[in-house]
Design a protein around this motif. Sequence first.
Motif, PDB file in Angstrom:
ATOM      1  N   ASP A 198      85.393  49.848  73.694  1.00  0.00           N
ATOM      2  CA  ASP A 198      84.444  50.178  74.751  1.00  0.00           C
ATOM      3  C   ASP A 198      82.965  49.837  74.844  1.00  0.00           C
ATOM      4  N   SER A 199      82.668  48.840  74.013  1.00  0.00           N
ATOM      5  CA  SER A 199      81.224  48.504  73.815  1.00  0.00           C
ATOM      6  C   SER A 199      80.979  47.001  73.863  1.00  0.00           C
ATOM      7  N   TYR A 200      79.665  46.662  74.208  1.00  0.00           N
ATOM      8  CA  TYR A 200      79.036  45.093  74.211  1.00  0.00           C
ATOM      9  C   TYR A 200      78.378  44.987  72.942  1.00  0.00           C
ATOM     10  N   VAL A 201      78.215  43.937  72.522  1.00  0.00           N
ATOM     11  CA  VAL A 201      77.453  43.797  71.474  1.00  0.00           C
ATOM     12  C   VAL A 201      76.497  42.561  71.625  1.00  0.00           C
ATOM     13  N   VAL A 202      75.122  42.757  71.410  1.00  0.00           N
ATOM     14  CA  VAL A 202      73.987  41.695  71.755  1.00  0.00           C
ATOM     15  C   VAL A 202      73.571  41.152  70.247  1.00  0.00           C
ATOM     16  N   MET A 203      73.476  39.826  70.190  1.00  0.00           N
ATOM     17  CA  MET A 203      73.140  39.022  69.060  1.00  0.00           C
ATOM     18  C   MET A 203      71.974  38.015  69.354  1.00  0.00           C
ATOM     19  N   PRO A 204      70.733  38.177  69.014  1.00  0.00           N
ATOM     20  CA  PRO A 204      69.792  37.135  69.331  1.00  0.00           C
ATOM     21  C   PRO A 204      69.170  36.527  67.971  1.00  0.00           C
ATOM     22  N   ASN A 205      69.892  35.543  67.373  1.00  0.00           N
ATOM     23  CA  ASN A 205      69.381  34.957  65.994  1.00  0.00           C
ATOM     24  C   ASN A 205      68.855  35.728  65.079  1.00  0.00           C
ATOM     25  N   GLN A 206      69.553  36.729  64.863  1.00  0.00           N
ATOM     26  CA  GLN A 206      68.892  37.751  63.872  1.00  0.00           C
ATOM     27  C   GLN A 206      70.123  38.555  63.342  1.00  0.00           C
ATOM     28  N   PHE A 207      70.025  39.070  62.119  1.00  0.00           N
ATOM     29  CA  PHE A 207      71.113  39.687  61.493  1.00  0.00           C
ATOM     30  C   PHE A 207      71.399  40.829  62.188  1.00  0.00           C
ATOM     31  N   GLY A 208      72.726  41.300  62.705  1.00  0.00           N
ATOM     32  CA  GLY A 208      72.888  42.029  63.858  1.00  0.00           C
ATOM     33  C   GLY A 208      73.487  43.368  63.326  1.00  0.00           C
ATOM     34  N   ILE A 209      74.529  43.514  62.633  1.00  0.00           N
ATOM     35  CA  ILE A 209      75.218  44.784  62.199  1.00  0.00           C
ATOM     36  C   ILE A 209      74.285  45.642  61.624  1.00  0.00           C
ATOM     37  N   ASP A 210      74.243  46.897  62.451  1.00  0.00           N
ATOM     38  CA  ASP A 210      73.417  48.253  61.842  1.00  0.00           C
ATOM     39  C   ASP A 210      73.912  49.218  61.272  1.00  0.00           C
ATOM     40  N   ALA A 211      75.363  49.249  61.129  1.00  0.00           N
ATOM     41  CA  ALA A 211      75.947  50.319  60.468  1.00  0.00           C
ATOM     42  C   ALA A 211      77.426  49.683  60.112  1.00  0.00           C
ATOM     43  N   PHE A 212      77.752  50.041  58.605  1.00  0.00           N
ATOM     44  CA  PHE A 212      79.069  49.537  58.341  1.00  0.00           C
ATOM     45  C   PHE A 212      79.574  50.512  57.260  1.00  0.00           C
ATOM     46  N   ASP A 213      80.931  50.662  57.479  1.00  0.00           N
ATOM     47  CA  ASP A 213      81.621  51.754  56.492  1.00  0.00           C
ATOM     48  C   ASP A 213      82.341  51.006  55.372  1.00  0.00           C
ATOM     49  N   LEU A 214      81.689  51.044  54.383  1.00  0.00           N
ATOM     50  CA  LEU A 214      82.221  50.437  53.090  1.00  0.00           C
ATOM     51  C   LEU A 214      83.627  51.075  52.764  1.00  0.00           C
ATOM     52  N   GLU A 236      73.449  45.967  42.097  1.00  0.00           N
ATOM     53  CA  GLU A 236      72.913  45.166  41.420  1.00  0.00           C
ATOM     54  C   GLU A 236      71.450  44.314  41.727  1.00  0.00           C
ATOM     55  N   ASN A 237      71.189  44.149  43.034  1.00  0.00           N
ATOM     56  CA  ASN A 237      70.269  43.647  43.703  1.00  0.00           C
ATOM     57  C   ASN A 237      69.427  44.409  44.553  1.00  0.00           C
ATOM     58  N   HIS A 238      69.570  45.632  44.523  1.00  0.00           N
ATOM     59  CA  HIS A 238      68.702  46.739  45.130  1.00  0.00           C
ATOM     60  C   HIS A 238      68.712  46.475  46.648  1.00  0.00           C
ATOM     61  N   LEU A 239      69.564  46.433  47.160  1.00  0.00           N
ATOM     62  CA  LEU A 239      69.623  45.835  48.774  1.00  0.00           C
ATOM     63  C   LEU A 239      69.656  46.850  49.635  1.00  0.00           C
ATOM     64  N   ASN A 240      70.250  48.143  49.285  1.00  0.00           N
ATOM     65  CA  ASN A 240      70.159  49.337  50.210  1.00  0.00           C
ATOM     66  C   ASN A 240      68.898  49.936  50.357  1.00  0.00           C
ATOM     67  N   LEU A 241      68.377  49.712  51.462  1.00  0.00           N
ATOM     68  CA  LEU A 241      67.171  50.384  51.701  1.00  0.00           C
ATOM     69  C   LEU A 241      67.029  51.566  52.673  1.00  0.00           C
ATOM     70  N   SER A 242      68.430  52.267  52.967  1.00  0.00           N
ATOM     71  CA  SER A 242      68.555  53.324  53.671  1.00  0.00           C
ATOM     72  C   SER A 242      68.040  54.546  52.949  1.00  0.00           C
ATOM     73  N   PHE A 247      74.933  53.463  55.353  1.00  0.00           N
ATOM     74  CA  PHE A 247      74.363  52.035  54.842  1.00  0.00           C
ATOM     75  C   PHE A 247      74.144  51.331  55.924  1.00  0.00           C
ATOM     76  N   ASP A 248      72.780  50.862  56.369  1.00  0.00           N
ATOM     77  CA  ASP A 248      72.509  49.916  57.370  1.00  0.00           C
ATOM     78  C   ASP A 248      72.297  48.477  56.647  1.00  0.00           C
ATOM     79  N   PRO A 249      73.409  47.518  57.087  1.00  0.00           N
ATOM     80  CA  PRO A 249      73.364  46.112  56.764  1.00  0.00           C
ATOM     81  C   PRO A 249      72.248  45.370  57.165  1.00  0.00           C
ATOM     82  N   ARG A 250      71.905  45.620  58.392  1.00  0.00           N
ATOM     83  CA  ARG A 250      70.443  44.896  58.945  1.00  0.00           C
ATOM     84  C   ARG A 250      69.321  45.116  58.077  1.00  0.00           C
ATOM     85  N   LEU A 251      69.271  46.228  57.609  1.00  0.00           N
ATOM     86  CA  LEU A 251      67.951  46.487  56.676  1.00  0.00           C
ATOM     87  C   LEU A 251      68.164  45.776  55.397  1.00  0.00           C
ATOM     88  N   ALA A 252      69.282  45.983  54.848  1.00  0.00           N
ATOM     89  CA  ALA A 252      69.811  45.289  53.513  1.00  0.00           C
ATOM     90  C   ALA A 252      69.722  43.936  53.590  1.00  0.00           C
TER      91      ALA A 252
END
Length: 500
Positions: A198-214, A236-242, A247-252
């Motif tokens: 039911d959605s559309y996605v916008v992508m402008p040359n930037q890492f996009g996904i902002d929510a992810f269910d591990l 191991e690389n301390h990537l999770n900044l939430s 978890f926010d992949p765009r932040l990580a």
Amino acid sequence: MMACTTILVGKKASYDGSTMVARNEDSSSGQYNAKKLIAVASEGHPNVYHSVLAHLDIDLPENPLSYSLTPDAVAGQGVWGACGINSANVAMTATETITSNARVLAADPLVIYQESKGDKGSADYQEEMAGGISEEDMVSLVLPYIHSAREGVERLASLLEEYGTSEMNGIAFQDVNEIWWLETIGGHHWIAKRVPDDSYVVMPNQFGIDAFDLEDAFGSQKEHMCSKDLREFIEENHLNLSMNDQFDPRLAFGSRTDADQVYNTPRAWVMGRFFNPNTYKWEGAEADYTPQSFDIPWSFVPEHKITVQEIKEVLSNHYQGTPYDPYAARGDSKMRGAYRTIGINRNNFIGLTQIRPYMPESHRSLQWMAFGSNVFNAMIPLYTQVSQFPAYLSQTNAEVTTDSLYWSARMIAALADAHYYQTQAIIESYQAKMDHQALAIIKNFDQQLISADDKQKNEIRERANQEIVDQMIKETQSTLKQVLHIASNGMKNAYARSDN
């Protein structure tokens, strides 16, 4: 790498239940890459794919499918297949160049081709090192071998893990039921997310996904997939900044730079503003999102179902109705052209793949194409299950000629841009005529194809494409003639007096 803008539309967000994926392929600043549309047969494929930029050879599977392809028209730097639809009605667009950050690239460096150094046999000799796969390669390596969008994710993921990549990219896979979006993370890692229906996605040359269910990605993989070691890689690389459990992949994995705020985030802002003008406040001191917001959502539920024509309109956007429009004649001139437009001088093409659930498989897919700067071009639909496309689209090369839609569109844009207001009505008429004329032709041939036997269908699809292209030639030539007349009258060496 190519600068691009992508929009993905789920089947419940589209006007007719189709899945729709559209992307502008844009050249780098000051460059203009000619493109063409060709049909690639299932027969005659090589057993080994050679990557020109990576100096890499990759064995290919057997039994490839036929497919449409939008490669570079001038040979030299590889295929750059861009987008297409295969005979199983599966589409792929590759790629949207995206961003990363130092933490990711230090942990998993990009795989960059290295020339050999020194003399062979000497102590300081270093062997040539192949690079990873890139935008040049991905469509050719994946699209002929997949039968669903999910299979596309799985095949590209296996190639990324084995060979790595030399750049950060986002890639869309699409079938009649769903759309998946894959983003690369460093040299070998990746995540992929299913676009909500039911959605559309916008992508402008930037890492996009902002929510992810591990949990889903490491469980049933209903809507999320990722690298097998992504959890360990993040930890191991301390990537999770939430700051919470979400978890926010765009932040990580992405970026938050000043360059993003003039080049990327404004495009996400204007696309969201276009389809959801009332859902959020887009301007003023109390705006939910501004052109410089880093938290503009990856996906939105639109306020109404989205049409093909609206996708073309938003991918032609130059911030009209805002202070940032480079063509604005009123308002504060200081902000004109402040942000990178979607419809830009260096658009190579727009490719919109539409897979229609209500049509038989023999003509379910349409590939809509427009070439050159989107502000000034017109888009046409074409059946993809064909042996060849009309020469006006498929025979483009380095020669500047009105026998090519790409070059004709470039000429119209260069002339009309300098005389924007004088030519605006001509361009709008051109675009509107091709919209309804091409759709009428498709509607007619859809009905013919339903009643045709299998032996007739390829000829009917090709005849439909040629009829649409013939109309495109007529309208494009007329538009070029009118724009050229206005531009000629506006030349600096004009003089009112004549001998007549």
